[in-house]
Design a protein around this motif. Structure first.
Motif: not given
Length: 255
Positions: A150-176
């Motif tokens: 039931r949660l939806r989450v915003i990753a603040a700073h999109m991982g900061a220095n690992r925005w590449d990993l943030a992109a991977e995480a969000a691509r795998d989860c449509d509630r991120l």
């Protein structure tokens, strides 16, 4: 100024311990007017750094008097009882539309048992969470979301220095969701993320008044997004996520 509303999903109200003269809500409104930000969702800096219940209470008074602001209720993962009390206290007030969690100040990683329990508690309230991310910890979020449907989450700073990993995480989860505010910036960051993450999961955040909105606006403009994606990022996705379309359009029309 944009030819459409702008919703800033990562703002703060109140003074910080850094050597800077900010804190009054007038500064929030000043930077919003300067940059054409229609609505700003803020957490109390006091609540983020050391006193969640006290900061939440003082922010509630600010929100009631400033209709262009909405609030994040700060949840301290070390104090679930206080979090649940605040969730009940402010439910139905219309002042708070999400929950903010920091990892650094309470010294609890996203992978910690305390964070797992906090997410489970917030899942009962179907909360939308803005959580501080920095580095590889953003990869822990899809698992937490899978356990809390039931949660939806915003990753603040999109991982900061690992925005590449943030992109991977969000691509795998449509509630991120991802927002770009950060005290450090890399060339091509937003373009990289936008090329890999569905446009519906991109949001706009500034970290104001801690950081001037110029930083986030510059990052997004540098990405040269197509108009539909840019408009989704700047406001339409946030309007849908927080049910803010009508107040955002009203604030934009009144500028």
């Amino acid at each position: 100024m944009k030819n459409h509303p702008v919703i800033d999903v990562h703002g703060h109200w109140g003074p910080w311990f850094f050597a800077m003269d900010i804190g009054d809500v007038a500064e929030n409104l000043r930077v919003m007017d300067e940059w054409g930000i229609s609505l700003q969702i803020v957490s109390a800096s006091e609540a983020v750094t050391y006193d969640a219940p006290g900061g939440n209470a003082r922010l509630a008074e600010i929100l009631a008097a400033n209709p262009r602001l909405r609030g994040y209720l700060v949840a301290n993962p070390n104090d679930p009882a206080a979090t649940e009390a605040d969730l009940r206290r402010y439910a139905g007030t219309g002042l708070f539309c999400g929950v903010k969690i920091h990892t650094g100040y309470p010294r609890r990683e996203i992978s910690s048992p305390q964070m797992r329990d906090t997410f489970a508690l917030l899942n009962e309230y179907a909360a939308t969470i803005l959580i501080h991310t920095w580095g590889g910890d953003v990869l822990d979020l899809p698992g937490l979301l899978a356990a809390n449907p039931r949660l939806r989450v915003i990753a603040a700073h999109m991982g900061a220095n690992r925005w590449d990993l943030a992109a991977e995480a969000a691509r795998d989860c449509d509630r991120l969701y991802l927002e770009p505010s950060c005290s450090i910036t890399d060339a091509g960051q937003v373009a990289h993320v936008a090329a890999r993450v569905p446009a519906g999961q991109l949001l706009f955040g500034t970290d104001a008044t801690l950081i001037d909105p110029a930083v986030s606006f510059g990052q997004v403009e540098d990405a040269a997004l197509d108009p539909a994606t840019a408009e989704a990022l700047y406001w339409r996705n946030a309007a849908a996520l927080f049910d803010l379309a009508a107040p955002a359009e009203a604030a934009y029309a009144a500028r």
